[in-house]
Design a protein around this motif. Structure first.
Motif, short mmCIF file in Angstrom:
data_model
loop_
_atom_site.label_atom_id
_atom_site.label_comp_id
_atom_site.label_asym_id
_atom_site.label_seq_id
_atom_site.Cartn_x
_atom_site.Cartn_y
_atom_site.Cartn_z
N HIS A 1 42.45 85.59 44.94
CA HIS A 1 42.38 84.75 46.14
C HIS A 1 43.73 84.14 46.49
O HIS A 1 43.81 83.19 47.27
N GLY A 2 44.79 84.68 45.90
CA GLY A 2 46.13 84.23 46.23
C GLY A 2 46.56 82.95 45.57
O GLY A 2 47.52 82.31 46.02
N VAL A 3 45.89 82.54 44.51
CA VAL A 3 46.22 81.30 43.80
C VAL A 3 46.65 81.62 42.38
O VAL A 3 45.91 82.28 41.64
N GLU A 4 47.84 81.19 42.01
CA GLU A 4 48.33 81.36 40.66
C GLU A 4 47.90 80.16 39.81
O GLU A 4 48.03 79.02 40.26
N PRO A 5 47.40 80.38 38.61
CA PRO A 5 47.04 79.25 37.75
C PRO A 5 48.29 78.50 37.30
O PRO A 5 49.41 79.01 37.42
N PRO A 6 48.14 77.28 36.79
CA PRO A 6 49.30 76.53 36.29
C PRO A 6 50.04 77.31 35.20
O PRO A 6 49.45 78.11 34.49
N ASP A 7 51.35 77.06 35.09
CA ASP A 7 52.17 77.80 34.14
C ASP A 7 51.65 77.68 32.71
O ASP A 7 51.66 78.64 31.95
N VAL B 1 42.98 70.55 47.92
CA VAL B 1 42.61 71.80 48.58
C VAL B 1 43.76 72.77 48.40
O VAL B 1 44.90 72.48 48.76
N ILE B 2 43.48 73.93 47.80
CA ILE B 2 44.53 74.90 47.53
C ILE B 2 44.14 76.26 48.11
O ILE B 2 42.99 76.51 48.43
N GLY B 3 45.13 77.11 48.24
CA GLY B 3 44.91 78.44 48.80
C GLY B 3 46.21 78.97 49.36
O GLY B 3 47.14 78.21 49.63
N GLN B 4 46.29 80.28 49.54
CA GLN B 4 47.51 80.88 50.05
C GLN B 4 47.71 80.52 51.52
O GLN B 4 46.80 79.99 52.17
N ASN B 5 48.91 80.81 52.06
CA ASN B 5 49.18 80.55 53.46
C ASN B 5 48.17 81.29 54.33
O ASN B 5 47.87 82.46 54.09
N GLY B 6 47.65 80.58 55.34
CA GLY B 6 46.66 81.18 56.23
C GLY B 6 45.23 81.07 55.74
O GLY B 6 44.31 81.62 56.37
N SER B 7 45.02 80.36 54.66
CA SER B 7 43.67 80.24 54.09
C SER B 7 42.80 79.24 54.84
O SER B 7 41.58 79.23 54.67
N GLY B 8 43.43 78.37 55.65
CA GLY B 8 42.65 77.40 56.42
C GLY B 8 42.88 75.95 56.03
O GLY B 8 42.20 75.06 56.54
N LYS B 9 43.85 75.69 55.15
CA LYS B 9 44.07 74.32 54.67
C LYS B 9 44.44 73.37 55.80
O LYS B 9 43.88 72.27 55.91
N ASP C 1 51.48 72.85 44.35
CA ASP C 1 51.95 72.63 42.98
C ASP C 1 50.73 72.60 42.06
O ASP C 1 50.05 71.58 41.93
N MET C 2 50.46 73.72 41.39
CA MET C 2 49.24 73.84 40.60
C MET C 2 49.26 72.93 39.37
O MET C 2 48.20 72.45 38.94
N GLU C 3 50.44 72.69 38.79
CA GLU C 3 50.50 71.77 37.65
C GLU C 3 50.07 70.37 38.07
O GLU C 3 49.34 69.69 37.37
N ARG C 4 50.55 69.96 39.25
CA ARG C 4 50.20 68.63 39.75
C ARG C 4 48.72 68.56 40.08
O ARG C 4 48.05 67.56 39.81
N VAL C 5 48.19 69.61 40.69
CA VAL C 5 46.77 69.65 41.01
C VAL C 5 45.92 69.55 39.75
O VAL C 5 44.97 68.77 39.67
N ASP D 1 40.48 65.13 40.85
CA ASP D 1 39.11 65.00 40.35
C ASP D 1 38.32 66.25 40.68
O ASP D 1 37.46 66.68 39.92
N CYS D 2 38.63 66.82 41.85
CA CYS D 2 37.93 68.02 42.33
C CYS D 2 38.94 68.93 43.02
O CYS D 2 39.85 68.44 43.70
N VAL D 3 38.78 70.24 42.85
CA VAL D 3 39.65 71.23 43.48
C VAL D 3 38.79 72.14 44.35
O VAL D 3 37.73 72.61 43.92
N ILE D 4 39.23 72.36 45.59
CA ILE D 4 38.56 73.28 46.51
C ILE D 4 39.54 74.42 46.80
O ILE D 4 40.66 74.17 47.25
N VAL D 5 39.12 75.65 46.56
CA VAL D 5 39.96 76.82 46.82
C VAL D 5 39.48 77.50 48.09
O VAL D 5 38.31 77.88 48.20
N LEU D 6 40.40 77.64 49.06
CA LEU D 6 40.09 78.34 50.31
C LEU D 6 40.75 79.71 50.31
O LEU D 6 41.88 79.88 49.85
N ASP D 7 40.04 80.69 50.85
CA ASP D 7 40.60 82.02 51.06
C ASP D 7 40.00 82.57 52.35
O ASP D 7 38.77 82.71 52.46
#
Length: 284
Positions: free
Chosen positions: A243-249, A38-46, A206-210, A215-221
């Protein structure tokens, strides 16, 4: 087909004395053995979602709730946190929040939950020894938890959840306070547990690790699911930054090369960001 172990149905939650909902109309399911990030910027609800999955919302953090969450078929609103802890464990972002502050040794800290469940002493000793070896803390088993380093406390915190033998573990950005080496050590342990069949739900930054392991990614905003799917599906979406998420480098590298007119369509986002991989994609 693997069975569902988590089902979230039109779930919304607003903390008491707040105006906005922390989570809004969440709908998703997780199958046994999946590794979900589960990924998302601070305050997204994670963190709110992590608390809801283990029943702390609404049993500890009260507020307005709609919908429901089922853990192995049990409604989190009507199942005690004690019973849920044998099905699903939570590791907090701050490992010091996980300590009981009643134990004089690491062994006693690990056994704390087992005592509350009335586990026989012989079984308790066996579980403590086994978890200590898995978490690589068997050499500090007699130390006071308050004398440990941050990385050691994190291992104890994870071990205190795993010792209850849940089939699911939820990790709420539990490596943010560790150095890169300590973070990878914790992650390697979790990955090995997942390989052995444990279902993992991990909030991570850590987007590289994600991209590498999920297997599945959930993005919260702002409490809503704005993207969901495999790492390839999610990180390929062009509006991810909105949505405040940077893709992997390495995906940034691929996009920069595309803008420069270099064909890199065969660069998979689930791979490590190596120069060799980029070269291979360029020449394919």
């Amino acid at each position: 087909m693997a069975e569902e172990v988590i089902r979230v149905e039109d779930f919304s939650f607003k903390y008491r004395q707040t105006k906005k909902y922390a989570l809004k109309h969440l709908d998703f399911a997780i199958k046994k053995g999946e590794f979900v990030c589960v990924i998302g910027q601070n305050g997204s609800g994670k963190s709110t979602l992590a608390s809801a999955l283990v029943g702390l919302v609404p049993q500890y953090f009260v507020g307005n709730l709609h919908g429901r969450i089922l853990i192995e078929g049990h409604d989190t609103q009507h199942t005690s946190i004690s019973e849920l802890s044998t099905m699903i464990g939570l590791v907090f972002q701050n490992p010091f929040n996980q300590l009981s502050y009643t134990a004089g040794t690491v062994a006693e800290e690990l056994a704390y939950g087992l005592c509350n469940h009335g586990v026989p002493r012989e079984e308790m000793v066996e579980r403590v020894d086994r978890i200590a070896r898995i978490m690589r803390i068997d050499h500090i088993i007699d130390k006071n938890p308050l004398e440990l380093s941050g990385g050691q406390v994190q291992r104890v915190a994870l071990g205190s959840s795993l010792i209850m033998e849940p089939e699911i573990v939820v990790l709420d950005e539990c490596t943010t306070q560790l150095d890169p080496m300590g973070s990878e050590e914790i992650f390697d342990i979790v990955k090995n547990l997942n390989a052995d069949g444990m279902t993992v739900v991990m909030a991570d930054h850590d987007m590289e690790r994600v991209a590498r392991c999920a297997d599945c990614v959930i993005v919260l905003d702002r409490g809503e699911i704005v993207a969901q799917g495999s790492p390839n599906e999610v990180f390929s979406q062009p509006d991810l930054r909105e949505h405040g998420v940077e893709p992997p480098d390495f995906l940034k590298i691929a996009l920069a090369l595309k803008e420069a007119g270099v064909k890199v369509d065969r660069l998979p986002v689930t791979e490590e960001p190596t120069i060799e991989l980029v070269k291979e994609a360029i020449h394919s």
